[in-house]
Design a protein around this motif. Sequence first.
Motif, PDB file in Angstrom:
ATOM      1  N   GLN A  30      30.277 -89.443 -35.864  1.00  0.00           N
ATOM      2  CA  GLN A  30      30.088 -88.005 -35.742  1.00  0.00           C
ATOM      3  C   GLN A  30      28.598 -87.687 -35.560  1.00  0.00           C
ATOM      4  O   GLN A  30      27.734 -88.426 -36.025  1.00  0.00           O
ATOM      5  N   LEU A  32      25.839 -84.422 -36.126  1.00  0.00           N
ATOM      6  CA  LEU A  32      25.699 -83.137 -36.803  1.00  0.00           C
ATOM      7  C   LEU A  32      24.267 -82.637 -36.725  1.00  0.00           C
ATOM      8  O   LEU A  32      23.329 -83.399 -36.446  1.00  0.00           O
ATOM      9  N   SER A  57      26.483 -78.438 -39.426  1.00  0.00           N
ATOM     10  CA  SER A  57      27.487 -78.205 -38.376  1.00  0.00           C
ATOM     11  C   SER A  57      27.659 -79.446 -37.514  1.00  0.00           C
ATOM     12  O   SER A  57      26.710 -80.207 -37.292  1.00  0.00           O
ATOM     13  N   PHE A  58      28.866 -79.631 -37.004  1.00  0.00           N
ATOM     14  CA  PHE A  58      29.142 -80.683 -36.033  1.00  0.00           C
ATOM     15  C   PHE A  58      28.643 -80.237 -34.658  1.00  0.00           C
ATOM     16  O   PHE A  58      28.583 -79.048 -34.357  1.00  0.00           O
ATOM     17  N   HIS A  63      31.256 -77.068 -34.602  1.00  0.00           N
ATOM     18  CA  HIS A  63      32.146 -76.599 -35.660  1.00  0.00           C
ATOM     19  C   HIS A  63      31.405 -76.659 -36.992  1.00  0.00           C
ATOM     20  O   HIS A  63      30.628 -77.578 -37.243  1.00  0.00           O
ATOM     21  N   GLU A  64      31.661 -75.702 -37.841  1.00  0.00           N
ATOM     22  CA  GLU A  64      31.050 -75.670 -39.167  1.00  0.00           C
ATOM     23  C   GLU A  64      31.557 -76.830 -40.019  1.00  0.00           C
ATOM     24  O   GLU A  64      32.755 -77.097 -40.092  1.00  0.00           O
ATOM     25  N   ASN A  65      30.616 -77.518 -40.658  1.00  0.00           N
ATOM     26  CA  ASN A  65      30.961 -78.570 -41.617  1.00  0.00           C
ATOM     27  C   ASN A  65      30.944 -78.004 -43.043  1.00  0.00           C
ATOM     28  O   ASN A  65      31.975 -77.948 -43.717  1.00  0.00           O
ATOM     29  N   THR A  94      35.291 -78.250 -43.190  1.00  0.00           N
ATOM     30  CA  THR A  94      36.082 -79.395 -42.736  1.00  0.00           C
ATOM     31  C   THR A  94      35.158 -80.598 -42.584  1.00  0.00           C
ATOM     32  O   THR A  94      33.957 -80.453 -42.337  1.00  0.00           O
ATOM     33  N   ASN A  96      36.257 -82.928 -40.402  1.00  0.00           N
ATOM     34  CA  ASN A  96      36.713 -83.361 -39.090  1.00  0.00           C
ATOM     35  C   ASN A  96      36.535 -82.203 -38.110  1.00  0.00           C
ATOM     36  O   ASN A  96      37.204 -81.182 -38.232  1.00  0.00           O
ATOM     37  N   PRO A  97      35.651 -82.324 -37.135  1.00  0.00           N
ATOM     38  CA  PRO A  97      35.386 -81.190 -36.228  1.00  0.00           C
ATOM     39  C   PRO A  97      36.581 -80.791 -35.378  1.00  0.00           C
ATOM     40  O   PRO A  97      36.604 -79.700 -34.813  1.00  0.00           O
ATOM     41  N   ASP A  98      37.595 -81.658 -35.279  1.00  0.00           N
ATOM     42  CA  ASP A  98      38.791 -81.324 -34.512  1.00  0.00           C
ATOM     43  C   ASP A  98      39.836 -80.600 -35.355  1.00  0.00           C
ATOM     44  O   ASP A  98      40.868 -80.175 -34.827  1.00  0.00           O
ATOM     45  N   ASP A 100      40.677 -77.396 -38.038  1.00  0.00           N
ATOM     46  CA  ASP A 100      40.173 -76.069 -38.417  1.00  0.00           C
ATOM     47  C   ASP A 100      41.123 -75.449 -39.440  1.00  0.00           C
ATOM     48  O   ASP A 100      41.969 -74.617 -39.107  1.00  0.00           O
TER      49      ASP A 100
END
Length: 247
Positions: A30, A32, A57-58, A63-65, A94, A96-98, A100
Amino acid sequence: MKKSFKLFLFTLLFAYQFSAGQNQKKIDHQTLTWIRYYNVLPLTEKWALHSEFDNRSFVNPIHENLFVIRIQGRYRTSKIIELGGGFAYFNVNTQNPDADPDYSIPEYRTQQDITFINDIAKITFHNRFQLEERFIQKADKNGLLDEFSFAYRFRYRLQSTFTLWEKEQNSLKGTISDEILFNYGKDNKRNTFDQNRIYAALRYHFTPNLGLELGYLKNFQRRASGVDFYDRDIIRFTVYHRINRKF
């Protein structure tokens, strides 16, 4: 200096051997960004209040981590010893950025540390030993549960800071560090080894009280299953702000 150097080599060697032994495991790679504001408020000549706000974030996909608020009191007992204690709140969206989910997982954490500081030549070494008490709200696929897991986490970090350039109130400093983290608790029997973080950064100071830091962090972390891992490349941007007070 020899002791600090040996500890640094030991943590690097441990991290390398550990990660090398996990080649057959599932590893998620990943990328970030961590964006942080760090504030230091001196209270007396020896006491200071440190606070930080950190958004992680990713990158792919964006996407927010998680989001972190941390506050701690620090006391300089002598030239070479500093003590700290504080509280942190984590809001985890999350890992996992995939994915939500419709909810975020809160974590409440207390921490205590002792840091040994040594100036050798023009390099400052920080040996930090930190203990954390972590209260993480449990969740399933439907949402949050009315119970928490608890675990201790021990962290050791060896960090070196040095000045590369300085003129009047401006300066450019470099930082290199390695930190290793271990979990302990009934819910963490499969991931006693938590993670290893190797970090390198440059910090430019516009004044002694205001600086911008850009760094790269390599994070290798065992997941709660004890089988799978995260291999994370992290770009970290920090605004350092010290409020100038005279006593």
